[in-house]
Design a protein around this motif. Structure first.
Motif, short mmCIF file in Angstrom:
data_model
loop_
_atom_site.label_atom_id
_atom_site.label_comp_id
_atom_site.label_asym_id
_atom_site.label_seq_id
_atom_site.Cartn_x
_atom_site.Cartn_y
_atom_site.Cartn_z
N SER A 27 -26.06 16.17 6.47
CA SER A 27 -25.59 16.58 5.14
C SER A 27 -24.13 16.97 5.17
CB SER A 27 -26.44 17.76 4.64
OG SER A 27 -26.47 18.77 5.60
N ARG A 29 -21.17 19.44 3.07
CA ARG A 29 -21.07 20.60 2.19
C ARG A 29 -19.62 20.92 1.90
NH1 ARG A 29 -20.27 26.51 3.70
NH2 ARG A 29 -21.38 27.79 2.19
N ARG A 31 -17.57 24.22 0.09
CA ARG A 31 -17.65 25.47 -0.66
C ARG A 31 -16.24 25.95 -0.98
NH1 ARG A 31 -14.54 28.79 1.71
NH2 ARG A 31 -15.16 29.95 3.60
N HIS A 91 -30.68 26.31 3.32
CA HIS A 91 -29.22 26.15 3.24
C HIS A 91 -28.69 26.32 1.81
CE1 HIS A 91 -29.07 24.67 7.39
NE2 HIS A 91 -30.15 23.99 7.09
N PRO A 95 -26.31 33.19 5.01
CA PRO A 95 -27.01 34.39 5.46
C PRO A 95 -26.32 35.66 4.98
CG PRO A 95 -26.72 32.84 7.29
CD PRO A 95 -25.96 32.29 6.13
N ARG A 125 -18.61 32.00 -4.74
CA ARG A 125 -18.58 30.93 -3.73
C ARG A 125 -19.35 29.76 -4.30
NH1 ARG A 125 -17.68 32.25 2.33
NH2 ARG A 125 -15.78 33.42 2.04
N ARG A 176 -13.85 25.34 2.23
CA ARG A 176 -14.40 24.95 3.54
C ARG A 176 -15.26 23.71 3.33
NH1 ARG A 176 -14.99 27.14 8.45
NH2 ARG A 176 -14.58 29.30 7.90
N SER A 178 -17.66 20.84 5.31
CA SER A 178 -18.36 20.71 6.59
C SER A 178 -19.39 19.59 6.59
CB SER A 178 -19.08 22.02 6.93
OG SER A 178 -20.26 22.11 6.17
N VAL A 179 -19.74 19.18 7.79
CA VAL A 179 -20.88 18.27 7.95
C VAL A 179 -21.86 18.88 8.94
CG1 VAL A 179 -19.64 16.11 7.49
CG2 VAL A 179 -19.74 17.00 9.82
N MET A 180 -23.13 18.57 8.71
CA MET A 180 -24.16 18.94 9.68
C MET A 180 -24.48 17.65 10.42
SD MET A 180 -26.71 21.45 9.98
CE MET A 180 -27.20 21.87 8.34
N ARG A 207 -19.94 25.29 14.44
CA ARG A 207 -20.88 26.40 14.30
C ARG A 207 -22.30 25.88 14.45
NH1 ARG A 207 -18.20 29.43 8.99
NH2 ARG A 207 -16.56 30.48 10.16
N ILE A 209 -26.46 25.74 13.08
CA ILE A 209 -26.91 25.13 11.82
C ILE A 209 -26.98 26.12 10.67
CG2 ILE A 209 -28.17 23.23 12.92
CD1 ILE A 209 -30.71 24.62 11.80
N GLY A 211 -24.50 28.32 10.15
CA GLY A 211 -23.14 28.79 9.92
C GLY A 211 -22.67 29.81 10.93
N GLU A 212 -21.68 30.60 10.49
CA GLU A 212 -20.99 31.54 11.37
C GLU A 212 -21.98 32.39 12.16
OE1 GLU A 212 -18.38 34.07 9.19
OE2 GLU A 212 -17.00 34.27 10.88
N GLN A 222 -22.66 22.14 13.13
CA GLN A 222 -21.94 22.14 11.86
C GLN A 222 -20.44 22.15 12.17
OE1 GLN A 222 -22.84 25.51 9.14
NE2 GLN A 222 -20.61 25.51 8.96
N1 LIG Z 1 -22.99 20.46 6.12
C1 LIG Z 1 -23.89 21.40 5.81
N2 LIG Z 1 -25.13 21.05 5.40
C2 LIG Z 1 -26.04 21.98 5.05
N3 LIG Z 1 -25.81 23.29 5.10
C3 LIG Z 1 -24.60 23.71 5.52
C4 LIG Z 1 -23.59 22.79 5.90
N4 LIG Z 1 -22.49 23.51 6.27
C5 LIG Z 1 -22.82 24.81 6.12
N5 LIG Z 1 -24.06 24.94 5.66
C6 LIG Z 1 -24.76 26.18 5.35
O1 LIG Z 1 -23.85 27.06 4.70
C7 LIG Z 1 -24.06 28.40 5.10
C8 LIG Z 1 -22.74 29.08 5.38
O2 LIG Z 1 -22.08 28.47 6.48
P1 LIG Z 1 -20.76 29.08 7.10
O3 LIG Z 1 -20.99 30.49 7.54
O4 LIG Z 1 -20.24 28.14 8.11
O5 LIG Z 1 -19.79 28.97 5.86
P2 LIG Z 1 -19.13 30.01 4.88
O6 LIG Z 1 -20.01 31.20 4.67
O7 LIG Z 1 -18.75 29.23 3.68
O8 LIG Z 1 -17.82 30.33 5.68
P3 LIG Z 1 -16.96 31.65 6.00
O9 LIG Z 1 -17.30 32.01 7.39
O10 LIG Z 1 -15.56 31.19 5.86
O11 LIG Z 1 -17.33 32.71 4.99
C9 LIG Z 1 -24.98 28.34 6.30
O12 LIG Z 1 -26.20 28.91 5.91
C10 LIG Z 1 -25.21 26.88 6.61
O13 LIG Z 1 -26.58 26.63 6.73
#
Ligand SMILES: Nc1ncnc2c1ncn2[C@@H]1O[C@H](COP(=O)(O)OP(=O)(O)OP(=O)(O)O)[C@@H](O)[C@H]1O
Length: 354
Positions: A27, A29, A31, A91, A95, A125, A176, A178-180, A207, A209, A211-212, A222
């Motif tokens: 997938s 994403r 944001r 997703h 979290p 977001r 941001r 991203s790809v999974m 990262r 699956i 995220g951070e 990810q």
């Molecule tokens: N390509 C993706 N496909 C599906 N879910 C994704 C994908 N990329 C990120 N996610 C989901 O998004 C959520 C947040 O990910 P992450 O912590 O990397 O990003 P963020 O919260 O936008 O970043 P930041 O650390 O800058 O606040 C995670 O729960 C992860 O499951």
């Protein structure tokens, strides 16, 4: 337990589509982080101010209904703990929204491809998800949602710095992408370290699956951009797409090499995992993720027929600890989860062969 539509199915409807390169990219994403000009960032806002933000964003999403399509606002306190974690497991939210935020909400589209998170690290977001390798498509949707909301709220923006965000790493575009990505062959051939190292040297970050701070499970990683300042949104998206296209190529080459040099070993590994998944009585989350990864590879290589990839996507979510409890309608300890997880995988895989 609560009765929200997102708790009914593990597989969001956006995940049923295949998308480009879906044998490797699960997938995409995008944001976008935004804040309201007139109110303090969530971390320092009072309860009343955070509630004011929540009402303003929900109202803006209702005013923008025509552009956004059918959406449902969900205040997190309306959900029990299991349903809150189900949102994370699917997703649909980060979290951090569930575990650290106050006066939090998510405005969720009916097909679950769009989430507007309220009062996470930033006031707003916007998250758009697409199946397969479709970063540009996710970005276009996120941008149109951003424009639709901006018509009804005043964003914190500085002419020199761009959009202002709670964490300096997001200032500028607040974007941001991203790809999974599923990279079993690069893991098996021990090339993954080198690839991930190279990725981090070109401004991307890797990262797990969720995220951070989360771990990679089942060879799923990810990959996202690290920098949001000094680059346009298009440059960020183009850069990520270009590098991910190369990684996809490396993974394909590693798969071909494994097949030409050790086909029988690889075939044995895939079929053993298939055997275990269709017969085991107990399986923990980590082993399930690893075996499902083997199975996904077997399907991609054409060795297992009649097993849709969407079923594997569904199982990845269904076997998460909270969704499992949701499915069976009971609170479980770890051993019970391992038992029910095995039963669910067995049943689903056996049924798919009928
Ligand atoms: N390509 C993706 N496909 C599906 N879910 C994704 C994908 N990329 C990120 N996610 C989901 O998004 C959520 C947040 O990910 P992450 O912590 O990397 O990003 P963020 O919260 O936008 O970043 P930041 O650390 O800058 O606040 C995670 O729960 C992860 O499951």
């Amino acid at each position: 337990m609560s009765d929200f539509a997102f708790t009914k199915n593990a597989l969001s409807s956006w995940m049923k589509g295949e998308g480009k390169d879906s044998d490797i990219v699960i997938s995409s994403r995008v944001r976008i982080a935004r804040n309201l000009r007139s109110l303090p960032f969530p971390l320092v806002a009072s309860e009343e101010q955070a509630e004011e933000v929540r009402q303003a964003v929900i109202a803006a999403s209702e005013q923008a209904a025509e552009e956004l399509g059918p959406m449902q606002p969900i205040r997190l306190e309306e959900l029990n703990e299991i349903d809150r974690q189900v949102l994370v497991e699917k997703h649909l939210v980060s979290p951090a929204l569930v575990n650290e935020s106050r006066e939090a909400a998510v405005v969720l589209s009916t097909d679950e491809s769009l989430s507007i998170m309220v009062n996470e690290e930033d006031h707003i977001r916007i998250q758009c998800l697409r199946p397969g390798f479709q970063v540009k498509e996710a970005w276009e949707r996120a941008t149109s949602v951003d424009d639709a909301l901006e018509a009804h709220v005043d964003y914190a923006f500085d002419d020199r710095r761009g959009y202002l965000t709670s964490c300096p790493t997001n200032v500028g575009t607040g974007l941001r992408a991203s790809v999974m990505i599923h990279m079993p062959a690069l893991v098996m051939t021990h090339q993954i370290g080198r690839v991930l190292n190279a990725v981090s040297q070109v401004g991307l970050t890797v990262r797990g699956i969720y995220g951070e701070g989360s771990e990679a499970q089942g060879n799923l990683f990810q990959i996202s951009n690290q920098i949001t300042l000094g680059q346009s949104e298009k440059e960020i998206v183009d850069n990520l797409e270009g590098i991910v296209a190369q990684i996809i190529e490396y993974e394909r080459q590693a798969r071909s090499r494994l097949v030409s040099e050790s086909k029988i070993r690889l075939y044995d590994r895939v079929m053993r995992s298939y055997g275990i998944l269709t017969h085991a009585a107990i399986i923990d989350g980590k082993e399930a993720a690893q075996r499902l990864s083997d199975l996904r590879l077997g399907v991609d290589l054409g060795w297992i027929e009649g097993l849709p990839i969407t079923l594997l996507n569904e199982l990845t979510i269904l076997t998460q600890p909270n969704f499992l409890q949701k499915t069976f309608g009971a609170t479980m300890n770890t051993s019970e989860k391992d038992m029910y997880r095995a039963q669910l995988i067995r049943d689903k895989l056996v049924k798919s062969k009928e």
